[in-house]
Design a protein around this motif. Structure first.
Motif, PDB file in Angstrom:
ATOM      1  N   ILE A 248       0.865  -1.182   0.000  1.00  0.00           N
ATOM      2  CA  ILE A 248       0.000   0.000   0.000  1.00  0.00           C
ATOM      3  C   ILE A 248       0.899   1.229   0.000  1.00  0.00           C
ATOM      4  O   ILE A 248       1.795   1.351   0.843  1.00  0.00           O
ATOM      5  N   ASN A 249       0.657   2.143  -0.956  1.00  0.00           N
ATOM      6  CA  ASN A 249       1.404   3.404  -0.913  1.00  0.00           C
ATOM      7  C   ASN A 249       0.624   4.431  -0.089  1.00  0.00           C
ATOM      8  O   ASN A 249      -0.613   4.414  -0.063  1.00  0.00           O
ATOM      9  N   ILE A 250       1.338   5.280   0.633  1.00  0.00           N
ATOM     10  CA  ILE A 250       0.703   6.270   1.497  1.00  0.00           C
ATOM     11  C   ILE A 250       1.437   7.598   1.379  1.00  0.00           C
ATOM     12  O   ILE A 250       2.639   7.641   1.142  1.00  0.00           O
ATOM     13  N   CYS A 251       0.689   8.683   1.518  1.00  0.00           N
ATOM     14  CA  CYS A 251       1.290  10.017   1.514  1.00  0.00           C
ATOM     15  C   CYS A 251       0.465  10.948   2.404  1.00  0.00           C
ATOM     16  O   CYS A 251       0.905  11.330   3.478  1.00  0.00           O
TER      17      CYS A 251
ATOM     18  N   LEU B 105      -2.697   6.567   8.566  1.00  0.00           N
ATOM     19  CA  LEU B 105      -2.806   5.294   7.854  1.00  0.00           C
ATOM     20  C   LEU B 105      -1.864   4.246   8.443  1.00  0.00           C
ATOM     21  O   LEU B 105      -2.234   3.075   8.608  1.00  0.00           O
ATOM     22  N   LYS B 106      -0.638   4.657   8.755  1.00  0.00           N
ATOM     23  CA  LYS B 106       0.314   3.726   9.370  1.00  0.00           C
ATOM     24  C   LYS B 106      -0.256   3.154  10.666  1.00  0.00           C
ATOM     25  O   LYS B 106      -0.189   1.946  10.923  1.00  0.00           O
TER      26      LYS B 106
ATOM     27  N   LYS C   5      -1.174  -0.730  11.435  1.00  0.00           N
ATOM     28  CA  LYS C   5      -0.465  -1.364  12.553  1.00  0.00           C
ATOM     29  C   LYS C   5      -1.446  -2.027  13.519  1.00  0.00           C
ATOM     30  O   LYS C   5      -1.160  -3.110  14.071  1.00  0.00           O
ATOM     31  N   ASN C   6      -2.595  -1.405  13.742  1.00  0.00           N
ATOM     32  CA  ASN C   6      -3.568  -1.918  14.708  1.00  0.00           C
ATOM     33  C   ASN C   6      -4.649  -2.783  14.070  1.00  0.00           C
ATOM     34  O   ASN C   6      -5.598  -3.187  14.756  1.00  0.00           O
TER      35      ASN C   6
ATOM     36  N   LEU D   2       4.078  -1.116   3.686  1.00  0.00           N
ATOM     37  CA  LEU D   2       3.729   0.247   3.327  1.00  0.00           C
ATOM     38  C   LEU D   2       4.851   0.900   2.532  1.00  0.00           C
ATOM     39  O   LEU D   2       6.036   0.667   2.795  1.00  0.00           O
ATOM     40  N   PHE D   3       4.448   1.756   1.571  1.00  0.00           N
ATOM     41  CA  PHE D   3       5.405   2.474   0.719  1.00  0.00           C
ATOM     42  C   PHE D   3       5.122   3.972   0.834  1.00  0.00           C
ATOM     43  O   PHE D   3       4.340   4.530   0.058  1.00  0.00           O
TER      44      PHE D   3
END
Length: 639
Positions: free
Chosen positions: A53-56, A62-63, A67-68, A77-78
């Motif tokens: 999954i890419n995140i910005c 989101l992280k 995580k939870n 994650l990217f």
């Protein structure tokens, strides 16, 4: 199969502002579940190797969510800074994706597209990429040939004779070689498609037209998606379990309370979505309008610091922005809200084969004459099988009960409903000769036997796939049950007196709908329908109090009837209680048969969710009557 999945979740969500100022788009909830969670659940059912999954935008949020979540061990994650676009995201994850075919899924898409079939189609082809597409005029931009291969991507151009226009769903499968057409840095996957085509590679398509698909890219499309998801499960109201107080809050239409949402008292809502952790305090936030009944919000998405309005015609299926299709029940009739009149009215359109249409009209006139609260009949066109009725709103007792309420409040509303039932069973029954269609429609032995056979056909066989070994012995039990129920004294009965057929109107006044199936039958059948209702479980002590209330009211009503009528009414508590258990047996078998028919034959799968409670009630019934109906007891307890 060696397969990787990549979910594009880095977008800024510009078109969804101000929602995305507070919630990253992938985590926007739909009926209590973030969109990203729905996608992860769906792709996790595939034979996957890994998920990226890419995140910005709001990457820390989101992280933390990943995580939870239960997916934390399966997701990589990217992070991106700055955002790299749909192509750059894949290039950034090249090392992750280069060793297998990979599925790419946008994080703002809700669909029932069969991903297994898409992957199988791609594997059987020689495509560099296979795009899931559909005919969606609003987004049609891809020109494909008659074999389904992508030819070009353009806007505002007509298709050639050998081409047709389709829309990309945001879901595709790629060979790892596709990554070679992506440059380092920011890029669009669409440009890579064009480069691959120029190099002689095939970009194929997999047509999913007809599948359910929606995006949440704008507030309007988000609201439409939420309300459509409600319709799919046969609901108009969703209240998150964390919402524990609804006192003095009124609502109508489609209502969603997401996790942690809180409202002050004296607020009325209609067609509203309250996002997670929304707190509306009318003392500190200026509402959109106020009337003598309090504060009113309509057709909007609410957050603690924002309100987004939308047009009803943008959200609901409509004709000329004035006629809206409504209703989620099991009937073949269609109901429309007509707003072109001074006050909204309801248009009922019956199918040509509807044998109950004339009954509906005559029963309405009869019940209105004797002050039974049913919708007023405004106009009727018998030739077209159309009728116009008073608009009672959208709030059923079933939906009203979705909101946590105090015991006293629930009991109070049920007593109001029982008052209506008592009137039907007493004073209105006294005048039934004025309505020949009803007077001559008897809930008799033959109809009771039909109900129990229907239970075997549609539920035991149709849903549970159980073949009854000793059918003749079971039918003997049904024979004795039908004789017993048919022997009880009869009044007018609604015959489907359950919470979804009771509308809660202004000032919490209940009114009755769907009464065209009324017959002359045992009144305990109505009591069983309401107090032992599979749609809503009443506490046993409340059921007993409400039953005692009914008995008390019946006795009072009978004292007010003519001497002639008294002889035809149950006059003792014993008679009422003796008839109740056999009628519960009948009613619950009928309900389970109906759920089987509606879900399997009519395709309304949401009726399946009522089966567990319906079956629990029937098992309770047969346990109390196993000495009288031993074969039925054995059958039901094994279901």
């Amino acid at each position: 199969m060696n397969l990787s999945v990549f979910i594009l979740a880095a977008g800024l969500g510009e078109r969804l502002k101000p929602i995305t100022d507070y919630i990253p788009k992938p985590l926007i909830p739909i009926l209590g579940k973030p969109v990203l969670q729905s996608i992860l659940e769906k792709v996790s059912a595939l034979p996957i190797n890994k998920i990226g999954i890419n995140i910005c935008h709001k990457k820390d949020v989101l992280k933390n969510w990943v995580k939870n979540s239960s997916f934390s061990n399966n997701v990589e994650l990217f992070p991106e800074d700055p955002i790299l676009g749909t192509g750059g995201a894949l290039k950034n994850a090249e090392a992750f994706l280069k060793n297998s075919i990979f599925l790419v899924h946008n994080s703002d898409i809700i669909s029932d597209i069969d991903l297994v079939k898409l992957i199988e189609f791609h594997n059987a082809s020689k495509n560099l990429a296979t795009l899931a597409v559909h005919n969606y005029p609003e987004f049609n931009k891809l020109f494909i040939d008659n074999n389904g291969f992508l030819k070009r991507i353009e806007v505002n151009r007509e298709a050639k004779a050998i081409e047709r226009l389709v829309a990309f769903t945001g879901i595709a499968v790629y060979q790892p070689e596709f990554l070679e057409f992506l440059p380092p840095g920011t890029s669009s996957v669409v440009n890579a498609w064009a480069k691959a085509l120029s190099a002689g590679y095939k970009i194929g398509t997999f047509d999913v037209t007809g599948c359910s698909w929606s995006d949440i890219g704008t507030p309007v499309s988000y609201a439409k998606t939420v309300f459509n998801e409600l319709k799919k499960i046969g609901e108009t109201v969703y209240i998150h379990p964390s919402v524990n107080w609804c006192k003095d809050i009124k609502f109508d239409g489609y209502i969603v309370f997401e996790k942690g949402s809180v409202l002050s008292k004296n607020v009325t809502l209609r067609n509203c979505i309250l996002l997670a952790d929304t707190k509306i305090n009318i003392r500190t936030n200026e509402p959109p309008s106020i009337d003598k009944e309090g504060y009113f919000f309509e057709n909007c998405i609410l957050g603690s610091k924002f309100k987004i309005d939308f047009s009803e015609s943008d959200i609901f299926e409509s004709d000329n922005n004035s006629v809206f299709l409504i209703g989620t029940g099991g009937s073949d009739r269609k109901y429309y809200r007509v707003r072109s009149h001074k006050h909204p009215i309801i248009l009922m359109q019956s199918p040509d084969h509807d044998s109950d249409f004339q009954r509906h009209i005559e029963y309405t006139q009869f019940f209105n004459k004797y002050s039974i609260p049913v919708p007023k009949l405004i106009d009727v066109d018998t030739n077209k099988k159309q009728a116009l009725f008073e608009d009672l709103g959208d709030l059923t007792l079933y939906s009203w009960l979705k909101c946590p309420r105090e015991t006293e409040e629930i009991e109070r509303i049920y007593k109001k409903v029982l008052d209506i039932m008592v009137s039907i069973h007493t004073s209105v029954t006294e005048h039934v000769s004025e309505c020949p269609l009803l007077k001559n429609r008897i809930f008799d032995y033959e109809y009771l036997k039909w109900e129990t056979h229907y239970f075997v056909e549609r539920f035991v066989d149709g849903i549970k796939n159980v073949r009854v070994k000793n059918l003749s012995a079971l039918y003997d039990d049904f024979h004795r049950l039908a004789l017993k129920v048919d022997s009880f004294h009869k009044t007018i009965v609604h015959r489907d007196f359950q919470s979804q057929n009771i509308m809660i109107t202004k000032r919490n006044i209940p009114k009755i709908v769907d009464y065209q199936g009324a017959r002359i039958g045992p009144p305990a059948y109505d009591i069983a329908s309401l107090l032992w209702d599979p749609y809503y479980r009443l506490a046993d002590n409340m059921k007993e109090r409400l039953l005692n209330y009914y008995i008390k009211k019946i006795n009072v009503a009978q004292e007010e009837q003519s001497q002639f009528t008294k002889g035809h009414l149950m006059t003792t508590e014993q008679e009422i209680r003796e008839s109740l258990l056999p009628c519960r047996l009948q009613r619950h078998m009928q309900a389970l048969g109906a759920y089987g028919f509606l879900s399997k034959i009519k395709g309304k799968k949401y009726f399946l969710k009522y089966i567990p409670e319906g079956l629990r009630l029937l098992k309770e019934d047969v346990s109390l009557s196993k000495s009288d109906y031993p074969i039925l007891f054995e059958l039901v307890m094994q279901l």
